[in-house]
Design a protein around this motif. Structure first.
Motif, PDB file in Angstrom:
ATOM      1  N   UNK A  39       0.841  -1.182   0.000  1.00  0.00           N
ATOM      2  CA  UNK A  39       0.000   0.000   0.000  1.00  0.00           C
ATOM      3  C   UNK A  39       0.886   1.246   0.000  1.00  0.00           C
ATOM      4  N   UNK A  40       0.366   2.378  -0.432  1.00  0.00           N
ATOM      5  CA  UNK A  40       1.168   3.610  -0.446  1.00  0.00           C
ATOM      6  C   UNK A  40       1.754   3.924   0.919  1.00  0.00           C
ATOM      7  N   UNK A  41       3.059   4.150   0.958  1.00  0.00           N
ATOM      8  CA  UNK A  41       3.720   4.505   2.202  1.00  0.00           C
ATOM      9  C   UNK A  41       3.978   3.346   3.148  1.00  0.00           C
ATOM     10  N   UNK A  88      -8.884  -0.968   3.282  1.00  0.00           N
ATOM     11  CA  UNK A  88      -7.524  -1.313   3.707  1.00  0.00           C
ATOM     12  C   UNK A  88      -6.852  -2.326   2.788  1.00  0.00           C
ATOM     13  N   UNK A  89      -7.599  -2.970   1.921  1.00  0.00           N
ATOM     14  CA  UNK A  89      -7.009  -3.908   0.957  1.00  0.00           C
ATOM     15  C   UNK A  89      -6.439  -3.188  -0.257  1.00  0.00           C
ATOM     16  N   UNK A  90      -6.639  -1.893  -0.354  1.00  0.00           N
ATOM     17  CA  UNK A  90      -6.101  -1.118  -1.472  1.00  0.00           C
ATOM     18  C   UNK A  90      -4.575  -1.188  -1.474  1.00  0.00           C
ATOM     19  N   UNK A 110      -2.772  -3.170  -9.631  1.00  0.00           N
ATOM     20  CA  UNK A 110      -3.337  -2.278  -8.623  1.00  0.00           C
ATOM     21  C   UNK A 110      -4.777  -2.662  -8.296  1.00  0.00           C
ATOM     22  N   UNK A 111      -5.038  -2.787  -7.015  1.00  0.00           N
ATOM     23  CA  UNK A 111      -6.390  -3.005  -6.514  1.00  0.00           C
ATOM     24  C   UNK A 111      -6.782  -1.795  -5.681  1.00  0.00           C
ATOM     25  N   UNK A 112      -7.889  -1.190  -6.034  1.00  0.00           N
ATOM     26  CA  UNK A 112      -8.397  -0.031  -5.289  1.00  0.00           C
ATOM     27  C   UNK A 112      -9.802  -0.342  -4.807  1.00  0.00           C
TER      28      UNK A 112
END
Length: 115
Positions: A39-41, A88-90, A110-112
């Motif tokens: 995930x980002x970060x 939170x699965x993004x 990518x999953x959003x």
């Protein structure tokens, strides 16, 4: 050697997606396969793994009961069925092949998950 992931996209909370990862250029059936996500970060972390013959699987606590990993050695493909998705699965989801000292990674999909 290549691992090609597909199946990512945008989905609403509670929805489902199935990721696929097809292997090229190596003997897929002799490799343990895993799915990771980042995930980002955040650091990349293990989501699920499956043994060569699919007899053993393991999951991160955060996805147990919602995600299922499977493989089809005849199609050189590993799958990740993701149900009851949460924001939170993004993440970017990567597949990984391991055999002895050899490790291969895909480029990710990518999953959003929207709330």
């Amino acid at each position: 050697v290549q691992l090609a992931e597909s199946g990512g996209g945008l989905v609403q909370t509670g929805g489902s997606l199935r990721l696929s990862c097809t292997a090229y250029g190596f003997t897929f059936s002799t490799y343990e396969m895993s799915w990771y996500r980042q995930a980002p970060g955040k650091e990349r972390g293990l989501v699920a793994g499956i043994s060569t013959g699919a007899g053993q699987t393991n999951y991160a606590d955060s996805v147990k009961g919602r995600f299922t990993v499977s493989r089809d050695n005849a199609k050189n493909t590993v799958y990740l069925q993701m149900n009851s998705l949460k924001p939170d699965d993004t993440a970017v989801y990567y597949c990984c092949a391991v055999s002895g000292g050899l490790v291969y990674w895909g480029k990710g999909t990518l999953v959003t998950v929207s709330s």
